[in-house]
Design a protein around this motif. Structure first.
Motif, PDB file in Angstrom:
ATOM      1  N   SER A  22      40.728  39.730  32.075  1.00 37.45           N
ATOM      2  CA  SER A  22      40.213  40.724  31.818  1.00 37.45           C
ATOM      3  C   SER A  22      40.122  40.971  33.265  1.00 37.45           C
ATOM      4  O   SER A  22      41.145  42.151  33.239  1.00 37.45           O
ATOM      5  CB  SER A  22      39.025  40.665  30.694  1.00 37.45           C
ATOM      6  OG  SER A  22      38.365  41.530  31.443  1.00 37.45           O
ATOM      7  N   HIS A  47      43.149  44.502  35.247  1.00 43.67           N
ATOM      8  CA  HIS A  47      42.154  45.695  36.243  1.00 43.67           C
ATOM      9  C   HIS A  47      43.030  46.230  37.090  1.00 43.67           C
ATOM     10  O   HIS A  47      43.030  46.711  37.481  1.00 43.67           O
ATOM     11  CB  HIS A  47      41.278  45.644  35.505  1.00 43.67           C
ATOM     12  CG  HIS A  47      40.561  46.622  36.026  1.00 43.67           C
ATOM     13  ND1 HIS A  47      40.262  48.235  35.105  1.00 43.67           N
ATOM     14  CD2 HIS A  47      39.161  46.503  37.390  1.00 43.67           C
ATOM     15  CE1 HIS A  47      39.266  48.853  35.635  1.00 43.67           C
ATOM     16  NE2 HIS A  47      38.955  47.884  36.994  1.00 43.67           N
ATOM     17  N   ARG A  71      46.592  46.693  37.291  1.00 46.38           N
ATOM     18  CA  ARG A  71      46.068  48.377  36.562  1.00 46.38           C
ATOM     19  C   ARG A  71      46.151  48.813  38.152  1.00 46.38           C
ATOM     20  O   ARG A  71      46.588  50.088  38.426  1.00 46.38           O
ATOM     21  CB  ARG A  71      45.745  48.470  35.364  1.00 46.38           C
ATOM     22  CG  ARG A  71      46.031  48.009  34.091  1.00 46.38           C
ATOM     23  CD  ARG A  71      45.666  48.763  33.613  1.00 46.38           C
ATOM     24  NE  ARG A  71      45.395  49.990  32.909  1.00 46.38           N
ATOM     25  CZ  ARG A  71      44.632  50.840  31.850  1.00 46.38           C
ATOM     26  NH1 ARG A  71      43.769  50.658  31.794  1.00 46.38           N
ATOM     27  NH2 ARG A  71      45.424  52.094  32.304  1.00 46.38           N
ATOM     28  N   ARG A 105      49.960  50.367  32.745  1.00 43.23           N
ATOM     29  CA  ARG A 105      49.668  49.453  31.532  1.00 43.23           C
ATOM     30  C   ARG A 105      50.419  48.479  31.915  1.00 43.23           C
ATOM     31  O   ARG A 105      50.275  47.205  32.021  1.00 43.23           O
ATOM     32  CB  ARG A 105      48.632  49.313  30.140  1.00 43.23           C
ATOM     33  CG  ARG A 105      48.537  47.952  29.534  1.00 43.23           C
ATOM     34  CD  ARG A 105      47.466  48.830  28.198  1.00 43.23           C
ATOM     35  NE  ARG A 105      47.163  47.224  27.687  1.00 43.23           N
ATOM     36  CZ  ARG A 105      46.058  46.593  28.107  1.00 43.23           C
ATOM     37  NH1 ARG A 105      45.595  47.194  29.329  1.00 43.23           N
ATOM     38  NH2 ARG A 105      45.778  46.091  26.972  1.00 43.23           N
ATOM     39  N   ARG A 153      37.425  57.660  36.289  1.00 44.52           N
ATOM     40  CA  ARG A 153      37.841  56.682  36.434  1.00 44.52           C
ATOM     41  C   ARG A 153      39.992  56.438  36.216  1.00 44.52           C
ATOM     42  O   ARG A 153      40.517  56.348  37.166  1.00 44.52           O
ATOM     43  CB  ARG A 153      37.914  55.350  35.448  1.00 44.52           C
ATOM     44  CG  ARG A 153      38.127  54.595  35.826  1.00 44.52           C
ATOM     45  CD  ARG A 153      38.012  53.532  34.548  1.00 44.52           C
ATOM     46  NE  ARG A 153      37.179  52.491  34.673  1.00 44.52           N
ATOM     47  CZ  ARG A 153      35.876  52.782  34.014  1.00 44.52           C
ATOM     48  NH1 ARG A 153      36.678  52.839  32.431  1.00 44.52           N
ATOM     49  NH2 ARG A 153      35.068  52.150  33.720  1.00 44.52           N
ATOM     50  N   GLU A 189      42.604  56.349  39.307  1.00 46.58           N
ATOM     51  CA  GLU A 189      43.848  55.960  39.273  1.00 46.58           C
ATOM     52  C   GLU A 189      44.637  56.670  39.189  1.00 46.58           C
ATOM     53  O   GLU A 189      46.047  56.028  40.093  1.00 46.58           O
ATOM     54  CB  GLU A 189      43.466  55.244  37.722  1.00 46.58           C
ATOM     55  CG  GLU A 189      43.191  53.627  37.774  1.00 46.58           C
ATOM     56  CD  GLU A 189      42.922  53.560  36.159  1.00 46.58           C
ATOM     57  OE1 GLU A 189      43.512  53.797  35.512  1.00 46.58           O
ATOM     58  OE2 GLU A 189      42.356  52.503  35.861  1.00 46.58           O
ATOM     59  N   TYR A 208      37.757  47.812  45.842  1.00 46.31           N
ATOM     60  CA  TYR A 208      38.097  47.069  44.641  1.00 46.31           C
ATOM     61  C   TYR A 208      37.168  45.165  44.898  1.00 46.31           C
ATOM     62  O   TYR A 208      36.020  45.226  43.789  1.00 46.31           O
ATOM     63  CB  TYR A 208      39.220  47.292  43.371  1.00 46.31           C
ATOM     64  CG  TYR A 208      38.597  47.249  42.274  1.00 46.31           C
ATOM     65  CD1 TYR A 208      37.735  47.672  41.852  1.00 46.31           C
ATOM     66  CD2 TYR A 208      39.214  45.540  41.570  1.00 46.31           C
ATOM     67  CE1 TYR A 208      37.323  47.412  40.192  1.00 46.31           C
ATOM     68  CE2 TYR A 208      38.360  45.339  40.759  1.00 46.31           C
ATOM     69  CZ  TYR A 208      37.977  46.201  39.124  1.00 46.31           C
ATOM     70  OH  TYR A 208      38.202  45.506  38.354  1.00 46.31           O
TER      71      TYR A 208
END
Length: 168
Positions: free
Chosen positions: A18, A22, A25, A32, A103, A107, A126
């Motif tokens: 996960s 992320h 991405r 994705r 968000r 992005e 990040y």
């Protein structure tokens, strides 16, 4: 690879999938499908190095592979706009999805940065890596990483403060 090593690798992938997805991405500008490909390609490279890296820093290795691969892929291919049949709905005032919209806005702004700047900003802010760690992950001098971060953050500020007035 011996059987025990394969189990450790599987456990690492299950635990970190996960977070890696992320990160991918963010590195791919929110795409994705490209992110999933990036994680898969990076994990294949990790698989071959697993016996040597397993007890050191496998996540740092994967992060480095992902950042470099994302930067290289942006140089090789054009990943421009893709047409869609329907425009997305705009969120209503007080909509619960405001956080998701913000968000997505971030992005989208990240996607407009050059690949190296995007990689530096994502790893630095990040992933909360130091400038030295970012430079090591990207294989560049610390000064270069620092200047990419400064330019990337300045461009993000510009992109995120530009307010588009609704037409109509």
């Amino acid at each position: 690879m011996r059987q025990g090593g394969a189990g450790e690798f599987d456990a690492f992938v299950a635990a970190r999938w996960s977070a890696l997805l992320h990160l991918a991405r963010l590195l791919t500008g929110g795409d994705r499908h490209r992110a999933e490909d990036l994680v898969q390609e990076s994990l294949v490279k990790l698989w071959f190095k697993w016996p040597r890296i397993a007890h050191e820093a496998p996540e740092a290795y994967v992060r480095r592979v992902m950042a470099r691969a994302a930067a290289r892929s942006a140089l090789r291919r054009w990943w421009g706009e893709r047409p869609v049949e329907q425009l997305p709905e705009t969120p209503a005032a007080g909509d619960v999805s405001a956080t998701v919209a913000e968000r997505s806005r971030i992005e989208a702004a990240l996607a407009q940065l050059p690949a190296r700047q995007r990689a530096v900003v994502v790893l630095r802010y990040y992933q909360d890596l130091s400038e030295r760690q970012v430079a090591e992950a990207l294989g560049c001098p610390v000064g270069t990483a620092r200047s990419h971060a400064a330019r990337g953050v300045a461009r993000l500020r510009q992109l995120l403060t530009d307010v588009n007035e609704p037409v109509g």
